[in-house]
Design an enzyme around this catalytic site. Structure first.
Site, PDB file in Angstrom:
ATOM      1  N   GLN A   1      78.110  -5.919  -2.088  1.00  0.00           N
ATOM      2  CA  GLN A   1      77.759  -5.410  -3.424  1.00  0.00           C
ATOM      3  C   GLN A   1      77.856  -6.528  -4.473  1.00  0.00           C
ATOM      4  O   GLN A   1      78.417  -7.594  -4.217  1.00  0.00           O
ATOM      5  CB  GLN A   1      78.729  -4.279  -3.802  1.00  0.00           C
ATOM      6  CG  GLN A   1      80.199  -4.695  -3.752  1.00  0.00           C
ATOM      7  CD  GLN A   1      81.165  -3.550  -3.500  1.00  0.00           C
ATOM      8  OE1 GLN A   1      80.815  -2.389  -3.685  1.00  0.00           O
ATOM      9  NE2 GLN A   1      82.387  -3.863  -3.084  1.00  0.00           N
TER      10      GLN A   1
ATOM     11  N   HIS B   1      94.474   5.860 -11.861  1.00  0.00           N
ATOM     12  CA  HIS B   1      95.436   5.521 -10.800  1.00  0.00           C
ATOM     13  C   HIS B   1      96.644   6.454 -10.801  1.00  0.00           C
ATOM     14  O   HIS B   1      97.220   6.720  -9.747  1.00  0.00           O
ATOM     15  CB  HIS B   1      95.837   4.036 -10.904  1.00  0.00           C
ATOM     16  CG  HIS B   1      94.701   3.124 -10.563  1.00  0.00           C
ATOM     17  ND1 HIS B   1      94.137   2.245 -11.460  1.00  0.00           N
ATOM     18  CD2 HIS B   1      93.978   3.001  -9.417  1.00  0.00           C
ATOM     19  CE1 HIS B   1      93.136   1.605 -10.871  1.00  0.00           C
ATOM     20  NE2 HIS B   1      93.020   2.039  -9.646  1.00  0.00           N
TER      21      HIS B   1
ATOM     22  N   ASP C   1      86.176  -1.826   7.485  1.00  0.00           N
ATOM     23  CA  ASP C   1      85.453  -0.634   7.044  1.00  0.00           C
ATOM     24  C   ASP C   1      86.373   0.590   7.211  1.00  0.00           C
ATOM     25  O   ASP C   1      86.793   0.904   8.339  1.00  0.00           O
ATOM     26  CB  ASP C   1      84.202  -0.518   7.922  1.00  0.00           C
ATOM     27  CG  ASP C   1      83.356   0.680   7.566  1.00  0.00           C
ATOM     28  OD1 ASP C   1      83.770   1.478   6.702  1.00  0.00           O
ATOM     29  OD2 ASP C   1      82.271   0.821   8.156  1.00  0.00           O
ATOM     30  N   GLY C   2      86.675   1.273   6.132  1.00  0.00           N
ATOM     31  CA  GLY C   2      87.576   2.427   6.170  1.00  0.00           C
ATOM     32  C   GLY C   2      87.062   3.543   7.072  1.00  0.00           C
ATOM     33  O   GLY C   2      87.841   4.286   7.666  1.00  0.00           O
TER      34      GLY C   2
ATOM     35  N   ASP D   1      90.394   5.674  -2.436  1.00  0.00           N
ATOM     36  CA  ASP D   1      90.116   5.099  -3.762  1.00  0.00           C
ATOM     37  C   ASP D   1      88.808   4.321  -3.653  1.00  0.00           C
ATOM     38  O   ASP D   1      88.793   3.093  -3.599  1.00  0.00           O
ATOM     39  CB  ASP D   1      91.285   4.199  -4.163  1.00  0.00           C
ATOM     40  CG  ASP D   1      91.073   3.579  -5.526  1.00  0.00           C
ATOM     41  OD1 ASP D   1      90.112   3.955  -6.223  1.00  0.00           O
ATOM     42  OD2 ASP D   1      91.861   2.686  -5.887  1.00  0.00           O
TER      43      ASP D   1
ATOM     44  N   ASP E   1      81.463   4.597  -5.863  1.00  0.00           N
ATOM     45  CA  ASP E   1      80.625   5.802  -5.927  1.00  0.00           C
ATOM     46  C   ASP E   1      79.930   6.077  -4.590  1.00  0.00           C
ATOM     47  O   ASP E   1      79.800   5.185  -3.765  1.00  0.00           O
ATOM     48  CB  ASP E   1      79.597   5.627  -7.059  1.00  0.00           C
ATOM     49  CG  ASP E   1      80.309   5.512  -8.396  1.00  0.00           C
ATOM     50  OD1 ASP E   1      80.857   4.433  -8.681  1.00  0.00           O
ATOM     51  OD2 ASP E   1      80.362   6.506  -9.122  1.00  0.00           O
TER      52      ASP E   1
HETATM   53  N1  SPD Z   1      82.044   5.947 -11.146  1.00  0.00           N
HETATM   54  C1  SPD Z   1      83.248   5.259 -10.884  1.00  0.00           C
HETATM   55  C2  SPD Z   1      84.019   5.788  -9.756  1.00  0.00           C
HETATM   56  C3  SPD Z   1      84.965   4.759  -9.303  1.00  0.00           C
HETATM   57  C4  SPD Z   1      86.191   5.253  -8.705  1.00  0.00           C
HETATM   58  N2  SPD Z   1      86.987   4.189  -8.145  1.00  0.00           N
HETATM   59  C5  SPD Z   1      87.508   3.263  -9.046  1.00  0.00           C
HETATM   60  C6  SPD Z   1      88.361   2.245  -8.388  1.00  0.00           C
HETATM   61  C7  SPD Z   1      89.606   1.997  -9.134  1.00  0.00           C
HETATM   62  N3  SPD Z   1      90.678   1.632  -8.281  1.00  0.00           N
END
Ligand code: SPD
Length: 280
Positions: A32, A63, A138-139, A156, A159
């Protein structure tokens, strides 16, 4: 991704933006586009593929919610798995809990950890903690192959497009269920119920077939479009309210800026449109 004096997370019919002071890091990893910006009023910001992951000023909202409700509901969370979380924010919060003996963190993209170590010193504080085992993998593959059993799994992720897409499908959750102890809990970020209604609805329909308890948590998160953010609390045994022992929070010396006993309960107080979405 277009960066000039403003940065916008652009969607079909809206934009969420910040004023930019400087571009600190801009690399295309194997997975990415990773960008770190200095913003005018929100500290540094991390973007992955044009979508905002966090700002230094507001990351605590996210968090706190993705970590503490499950950690306080579970009777003894010793073994924790974090999938994703390359910025280190979830690891930082998990390791505030003294019962934790080991945290496995499986992040697909080494560049995210590299950027966090360099630019986010308040998030990357625990990468060298001896209890933390950081793996670049890879999770999805990890939960499919592991024989480990965890008390808590925190998903965590970014998107549900790009490298994280598979972290939202049924196979992943069935494998993650098997990687939990019999009283284990999974918490995942599941986007906004305002913004991704169909996705949100489908997530809970799917997980109610897998977990005895599959409930949303709805929190405030000003970093993300609309400011209302969803998480799922997927549990093999503990109910997030009936099994919530407030004394555990009262007797803890953990410092949080968003999470507290009242916020814990409020995360499970659903507006009517969310009740409709999840069929309650
Ligand atoms: N649209 C944003 C969603 C992101 C969620 N993860 C954020 C990572 C922070 N540790």
């Amino acid at each position: 991704m277009k960066i000039d004096s403003w940065i916008f997370e652009a969607h079909d019919d809206m934009k969420h933006g910040y004023k930019v002071k400087d571009i600190l890091y801009h690399q295309q990893s194997k997975y990415q586009e990773v960008v770190v910006l200095e913003t005018e009023g929100y500290g540094k910001a991390l973007y992955l593929d044009g979508l905002l992951m966090l700002t230094e000023k507001h990351e605590f909202f996210y968090h706190d919610v993705i970590v503490h409700p499950a950690m306080f509901v579970h009777k003894n969370p010793e073994y924790v798995l974090i999938i994703g979380g390359g910025d280190g924010g979830s690891l930082r919060e998990v390791l505030k809990h003294k019962e934790v003996k080991k945290v496995d963190m499986v992040e697909i993209d080494e560049k995210v950890v590299e950027a966090s170590k360099k630019f986010f010193p308040t998030l990357s504080v625990e990468f060298d903690n001896p209890k933390a085992n950081i793996m670049f993998d890879d999770g999805i593959k990890f939960v499919k192959e592991t024989n480990n059993k965890y008390d808590i799994i925190i998903v965590d992720s970014s998107d549900p497009i790009g490298p994280a897409e598979g972290l939202f499908n049924e196979d992943f959750y069935r494998n993650a269920y098997k990687s939990l102890k019999e009283d284990g809990i999974i918490v995942s970020q599941v986007e906004s119920p305002l913004f991704y209604e169909k996705f949100f609805k489908a997530h809970f329909e799917m997980n109610r077939k897998i977990f005895p308890i599959a409930m949303p948590m709805i929190g405030f998160e000003p970093d993300y479009p609309y400011g209302m953010w969803g998480y799922s609390f997927l549990s093999r045994k503990y109910h997030p309210l009936n099994d919530f022992n407030e004394d555990k929070v009262i007797n803890s010396d953990i410092k949080t800026r968003y999470y507290n006993i009242e916020v814990h309960k409020a995360l499970f107080a659903y507006p009517n449109f969310v009740r409709d979405l999840i069929g309650e």
